[in-house]
Write a protein that holds these residues in place. Structure first.
Motif, short mmCIF file in Angstrom:
data_model
loop_
_atom_site.label_atom_id
_atom_site.label_comp_id
_atom_site.label_asym_id
_atom_site.label_seq_id
_atom_site.Cartn_x
_atom_site.Cartn_y
_atom_site.Cartn_z
N LEU A 163 10.91 -41.48 29.95
CA LEU A 163 10.78 -41.40 28.49
C LEU A 163 10.20 -40.06 28.07
N ASN A 164 9.25 -39.56 28.83
CA ASN A 164 8.63 -38.29 28.52
C ASN A 164 9.61 -37.13 28.67
N ALA A 165 10.48 -37.20 29.67
CA ALA A 165 11.42 -36.10 29.93
C ALA A 165 12.64 -36.15 29.02
N VAL A 166 13.11 -37.35 28.67
CA VAL A 166 14.37 -37.47 27.95
C VAL A 166 14.18 -37.68 26.44
N ILE A 167 13.31 -38.59 26.06
CA ILE A 167 13.21 -38.97 24.65
C ILE A 167 12.07 -38.26 23.94
N PHE A 168 10.85 -38.41 24.44
CA PHE A 168 9.68 -37.80 23.80
C PHE A 168 9.31 -36.54 24.57
N GLN A 169 9.91 -35.43 24.22
CA GLN A 169 9.64 -34.21 24.97
C GLN A 169 8.38 -33.50 24.49
N ASP A 170 7.86 -33.94 23.38
CA ASP A 170 6.62 -33.38 22.86
C ASP A 170 5.54 -34.46 22.93
#
Length: 111
Positions: free
Chosen positions: A41-48
């Motif tokens: 999720l951190n790498a694909v959707i929520f990059q910030d």
């Protein structure tokens, strides 16, 4: 500790049991899956970074997942300490109640 509290039960106490190892393995795999999903999720959707509540510093989804796992483990340790005969939450509650009672007596309020 539970065995010591109830010696009438004929239970063999082992330091390492397959049931405990299985439960620990399931917990490790579960936490690993949570971490992998949070990393995805951190790498694909929520990059910030995201804000959970208005007062928290911005955190990544991975950090939020780590925080959740740490809170779960902390609460589990508190429960285990209570099973061992020391109630941390109960002691803290009694201290707060006593302090509040003293504070009210100093102010001159009736209980």
């Amino acid at each position: 500790m539970e065995h010591k509290n109830d010696p009438a039960q004929n239970i063999n106490v082992y330091h390492i049991e397959s049931e405990k190892l299985r439960a620990s393995g399931v917990k490790i795999i579960g936490y690993g899956l949570i971490m992998m999903f949070a990393y995805f999720l951190n790498a694909v959707i929520f990059q910030d970074h995201v804000k959970v509540w208005g007062y928290t510093p911005p955190m990544s989804v991975f950090e939020i997942a780590l925080l959740g796992c740490a809170v779960i483990e902390f609460w589990s340790n508190i429960e285990n300490v209570k099973r061992a005969g020391f109630d941390i939450v109960g002691k803290f509650t009694n201290v707060v109640k006593n302090a509040w009672s003293v504070f009210r007596n100093i102010k001159g309020e009736k209980e």
